[in-house]
Design a protein around this motif. Structure first.
Motif, PDB file in Angstrom:
ATOM      1  N   GLU A  69       0.921  -1.190   0.087  1.00 48.00           N
ATOM      2  CA  GLU A  69      -0.067   0.067   0.123  1.00 48.00           C
ATOM      3  C   GLU A  69       0.992   1.239   0.081  1.00 48.00           C
ATOM      4  O   GLU A  69       0.681   2.125  -0.958  1.00 48.00           O
ATOM      5  CB  GLU A  69      -0.927   0.036   1.259  1.00 48.00           C
ATOM      6  CG  GLU A  69      -2.201  -1.057   1.032  1.00 48.00           C
ATOM      7  CD  GLU A  69      -3.283  -0.618   0.055  1.00 48.00           C
ATOM      8  OE1 GLU A  69      -3.126   0.697  -0.246  1.00 48.00           O
ATOM      9  OE2 GLU A  69      -3.598  -1.624  -0.622  1.00 48.00           O
ATOM     10  N   LEU A  92       1.181   3.940  -2.878  1.00 53.22           N
ATOM     11  CA  LEU A  92       0.585   5.320  -2.873  1.00 53.22           C
ATOM     12  C   LEU A  92       1.812   6.187  -3.043  1.00 53.22           C
ATOM     13  O   LEU A  92       1.720   7.510  -3.671  1.00 53.22           O
ATOM     14  CB  LEU A  92       0.182   5.419  -1.373  1.00 53.22           C
ATOM     15  CG  LEU A  92      -0.494   6.957  -1.185  1.00 53.22           C
ATOM     16  CD1 LEU A  92      -1.882   7.245  -2.039  1.00 53.22           C
ATOM     17  CD2 LEU A  92      -1.118   7.058   0.403  1.00 53.22           C
ATOM     18  N   ILE A 125      -8.820  11.613   6.564  1.00 55.65           N
ATOM     19  CA  ILE A 125      -8.917  10.069   6.679  1.00 55.65           C
ATOM     20  C   ILE A 125      -9.367   9.689   8.081  1.00 55.65           C
ATOM     21  O   ILE A 125      -8.553  10.188   9.118  1.00 55.65           O
ATOM     22  CB  ILE A 125      -7.590   9.436   6.313  1.00 55.65           C
ATOM     23  CG1 ILE A 125      -7.097   9.928   4.816  1.00 55.65           C
ATOM     24  CG2 ILE A 125      -7.443   8.104   6.386  1.00 55.65           C
ATOM     25  CD1 ILE A 125      -7.853   9.332   3.658  1.00 55.65           C
ATOM     26  N   GLU A 138      -5.029   3.273   6.066  1.00 54.32           N
ATOM     27  CA  GLU A 138      -4.794   4.308   5.104  1.00 54.32           C
ATOM     28  C   GLU A 138      -4.263   5.429   5.828  1.00 54.32           C
ATOM     29  O   GLU A 138      -3.308   6.097   5.216  1.00 54.32           O
ATOM     30  CB  GLU A 138      -6.251   4.762   4.585  1.00 54.32           C
ATOM     31  CG  GLU A 138      -6.990   3.877   3.688  1.00 54.32           C
ATOM     32  CD  GLU A 138      -7.876   2.697   4.588  1.00 54.32           C
ATOM     33  OE1 GLU A 138      -8.564   2.118   3.764  1.00 54.32           O
ATOM     34  OE2 GLU A 138      -7.950   2.868   5.873  1.00 54.32           O
ATOM     35  N   TRP A 139      -4.490   5.747   7.030  1.00 55.43           N
ATOM     36  CA  TRP A 139      -3.932   6.986   7.807  1.00 55.43           C
ATOM     37  C   TRP A 139      -2.226   6.695   7.809  1.00 55.43           C
ATOM     38  O   TRP A 139      -1.664   7.559   7.541  1.00 55.43           O
ATOM     39  CB  TRP A 139      -4.530   7.174   8.991  1.00 55.43           C
ATOM     40  CG  TRP A 139      -4.048   8.379   9.611  1.00 55.43           C
ATOM     41  CD1 TRP A 139      -4.830   9.560   9.766  1.00 55.43           C
ATOM     42  CD2 TRP A 139      -2.697   8.989  10.429  1.00 55.43           C
ATOM     43  NE1 TRP A 139      -4.422  10.635  10.616  1.00 55.43           N
ATOM     44  CE2 TRP A 139      -3.235  10.409  10.832  1.00 55.43           C
ATOM     45  CE3 TRP A 139      -1.590   8.276  10.633  1.00 55.43           C
ATOM     46  CZ2 TRP A 139      -2.066  11.015  11.554  1.00 55.43           C
ATOM     47  CZ3 TRP A 139      -0.811   9.159  11.221  1.00 55.43           C
ATOM     48  CH2 TRP A 139      -0.822  10.199  11.692  1.00 55.43           C
ATOM     49  N   ALA A 174      -0.632   4.571   5.874  1.00 50.76           N
ATOM     50  CA  ALA A 174      -0.101   4.323   4.581  1.00 50.76           C
ATOM     51  C   ALA A 174       0.308   5.728   3.976  1.00 50.76           C
ATOM     52  O   ALA A 174       1.338   6.284   3.325  1.00 50.76           O
ATOM     53  CB  ALA A 174      -0.859   3.788   3.634  1.00 50.76           C
ATOM     54  N   ILE A 175      -0.638   7.077   4.287  1.00 48.27           N
ATOM     55  CA  ILE A 175      -0.304   7.997   3.709  1.00 48.27           C
ATOM     56  C   ILE A 175       0.663   8.906   4.359  1.00 48.27           C
ATOM     57  O   ILE A 175       1.761   9.446   3.756  1.00 48.27           O
ATOM     58  CB  ILE A 175      -1.541   9.045   3.828  1.00 48.27           C
ATOM     59  CG1 ILE A 175      -2.781   8.665   2.785  1.00 48.27           C
ATOM     60  CG2 ILE A 175      -1.307  10.344   3.737  1.00 48.27           C
ATOM     61  CD1 ILE A 175      -4.065   9.298   3.389  1.00 48.27           C
ATOM     62  N   GLY A 216     -11.122  10.441   2.370  1.00 51.50           N
ATOM     63  CA  GLY A 216     -11.391   9.037   2.346  1.00 51.50           C
ATOM     64  C   GLY A 216     -12.828   8.717   1.920  1.00 51.50           C
ATOM     65  O   GLY A 216     -13.152   7.339   1.728  1.00 51.50           O
ATOM     66  N   TYR A 229      -8.811   8.249  -1.270  1.00 52.97           N
ATOM     67  CA  TYR A 229      -7.816   6.916  -1.271  1.00 52.97           C
ATOM     68  C   TYR A 229      -8.391   5.839  -0.263  1.00 52.97           C
ATOM     69  O   TYR A 229      -8.932   6.284   0.690  1.00 52.97           O
ATOM     70  CB  TYR A 229      -6.463   7.361  -0.726  1.00 52.97           C
ATOM     71  CG  TYR A 229      -5.437   6.117  -0.304  1.00 52.97           C
ATOM     72  CD1 TYR A 229      -5.166   5.242  -1.194  1.00 52.97           C
ATOM     73  CD2 TYR A 229      -5.094   6.103   1.138  1.00 52.97           C
ATOM     74  CE1 TYR A 229      -4.337   4.225  -0.680  1.00 52.97           C
ATOM     75  CE2 TYR A 229      -4.366   5.098   1.527  1.00 52.97           C
ATOM     76  CZ  TYR A 229      -3.918   4.007   0.635  1.00 52.97           C
ATOM     77  OH  TYR A 229      -3.231   3.162   0.952  1.00 52.97           O
ATOM     78  N   ARG A 230      -8.449   4.695  -0.936  1.00 51.39           N
ATOM     79  CA  ARG A 230      -8.632   3.761   0.036  1.00 51.39           C
ATOM     80  C   ARG A 230      -7.734   2.485   0.043  1.00 51.39           C
ATOM     81  O   ARG A 230      -7.108   2.509  -1.151  1.00 51.39           O
ATOM     82  CB  ARG A 230     -10.122   3.058  -0.111  1.00 51.39           C
ATOM     83  CG  ARG A 230     -11.278   3.920   0.554  1.00 51.39           C
ATOM     84  CD  ARG A 230     -11.272   4.040   2.086  1.00 51.39           C
ATOM     85  NE  ARG A 230     -11.237   2.978   2.752  1.00 51.39           N
ATOM     86  CZ  ARG A 230     -12.482   2.383   2.866  1.00 51.39           C
ATOM     87  NH1 ARG A 230     -13.733   2.663   2.809  1.00 51.39           N
ATOM     88  NH2 ARG A 230     -12.437   1.233   3.846  1.00 51.39           N
ATOM     89  N   CYS A 231      -7.373   1.789   0.743  1.00 57.20           N
ATOM     90  CA  CYS A 231      -6.399   0.578   0.565  1.00 57.20           C
ATOM     91  C   CYS A 231      -6.553  -0.133  -0.475  1.00 57.20           C
ATOM     92  O   CYS A 231      -8.341  -0.850  -0.854  1.00 57.20           O
ATOM     93  CB  CYS A 231      -6.449  -0.446   1.722  1.00 57.20           C
ATOM     94  SG  CYS A 231      -5.527   0.318   3.307  1.00 57.20           S
TER      95      CYS A 231
END
Length: 360
Positions: A40, A44, A64, A69-70, A72-73, A111, A139-141
């Motif tokens: 991920e 990204l 988000i 996801e948080w 990952a960003i 999100g 963005y989502r996984c």
């Protein structure tokens, strides 16, 4: 270890847990492994760098909800040298306008559609004075894995800006606090020496990660090679204790107050002996010397009962709470710590400090 978020991410990649993050969708828990999370972050970072032209030093704002996801960003930005700017999901339209006007991001990541509309409206505001379109992407996984090739990692220094946290703005307009890689990592490492988190620990994460308090807690778990479970509804907290079997949780005092009230009510209805055991446990912190002496005399006999009550509420592995963000009443701390044999740490900190300032 070099004090950068890139090194924290490298630590995450060595995590041996089969579940790095878990969260609930409907009635089922979803999980993501360290390897899947790495994919991920890679995808990204590649999308931000190649598709959206984000370069070292650029600013990436994101709205988000709690979850993989948080992180990952945050890590994708650090890998390409960008500065990430988390924004609370419940931010008002007016406050978002102020934050974006001050932050001047090159891109905004959201999100869901509601957050997209809010961001687009804020960008169109007269407060956004510079003449440049700011793209807003969702963005989502799993949504960025189709892009080819990899990203180019940009080497960062511990003194480089890593993240900008905005204060809540309850008494004045929100202010941006710039944190370097070193300031964030120093706080994480200091907290780790206090709590000694192990690889088998599981954090139950509920407070918003975009607030510095929960960010430190989440980062501590990642630093220690542990795992994180997310819940997005306070009504799920009691069931999550037994379904997830966490070992620790960060809370606001209101959560502990509600938990105490519900526990007292339940125990009174089920067992007079359990009520006595829990009450005597809490009484060891009483202001009355006689009450403390009585509790001290009888508590060794009642301790197994309290332990059993605590396990029915928190699960068999739970060890401690960390409370922060507001004052915790001593009676609530006494009930949890003494009555339910579960440690409660009271933390204090500021956004400007990078998280925790003191804990007792």
């Amino acid at each position: 270890m070099k004090a950068t978020l890139q090194n924290l991410y490298a630590t995450v990649l060595t995590n041996t847990n089969t579940s790095l993050f878990r969260w609930k969708e409907g009635t089922e828990y979803k999980t993501i492994t360290p390897r899947e999370f790495s994919a991920e972050v890679t995808s990204l970072a590649r999308a931000l760098q190649q598709k959206h032209g984000i370069q070292k030093g650029d600013r990436v704002a994101f709205i988000i909800y709690n979850g993989p996801e948080w992180h990952a960003i945050r890590f994708a930005c650090s890998e390409i040298g960008a500065i990430s700017i988390p924004i609370l999901t419940e931010v008002s339209a007016h406050t978002l306008e102020i934050i974006l006007a001050k932050a001047r991001p090159q891109i905004v990541i959201v999100g869901n559609d509601e957050q997209r509309k809010k961001a687009v409206t804020a960008i169109a505001s007269e407060k956004i004075m510079w003449r440049r379109a700011i793209p807003v992407i969702a963005y989502r996984c799993g949504t960025t894995r189709s892009l080819p090739h990899s990203y180019v990692q940009k080497i960062v220094s511990p003194d480089d800006a890593a993240m900008i946290f905005f204060t809540s703005g309850t008494t004045a307009d929100p202010k941006g606090v710039v944190h370097t890689h070193k300031s964030l990592m120093a706080n994480i490492q200091a907290v780790h020496t206090k709590f000694g988190i192990q690889r088998n620990d599981i954090l139950l994460s509920f407070l918003p990660i975009s607030h510095i308090f929960q960010q430190v807690a989440d980062s501590l778990m990642l630093f220690a090679g542990a795992s994180i479970a997310y819940i997005d509804n306070p009504l799920f907290i009691k069931s999550a204790f037994l379904e997830i079997e966490p070992t620790c949780m960060t809370v606001a005092p209101q959560i502990l107050e509600n938990l105490c009230h519900a526990t007292k009510t339940k125990i009174r209805k089920t067992s007079q002996l359990a009520t006595l055991a829990v009450t005597m446990g809490a009484n060891k912190f009483s202001d009355s010397r006689m009450t403390r002496m009585l509790a001290k005399a009888i508590n060794p006999i009642l301790r197994p009962i309290r332990k059993k009550v605590a396990q029915k509420i928190f699960g068999s592995q739970f060890r401690f709470f960390i409370s922060g963000g507001a004052h915790l009443e001593s009676s609530i701390a006494a009930y949890i710590h003494g009555g339910l044999e579960t440690a409660v740490w009271q933390g204090w900190g500021m956004t400007e400090m990078g998280g925790a300032g003191s804990c007792n």
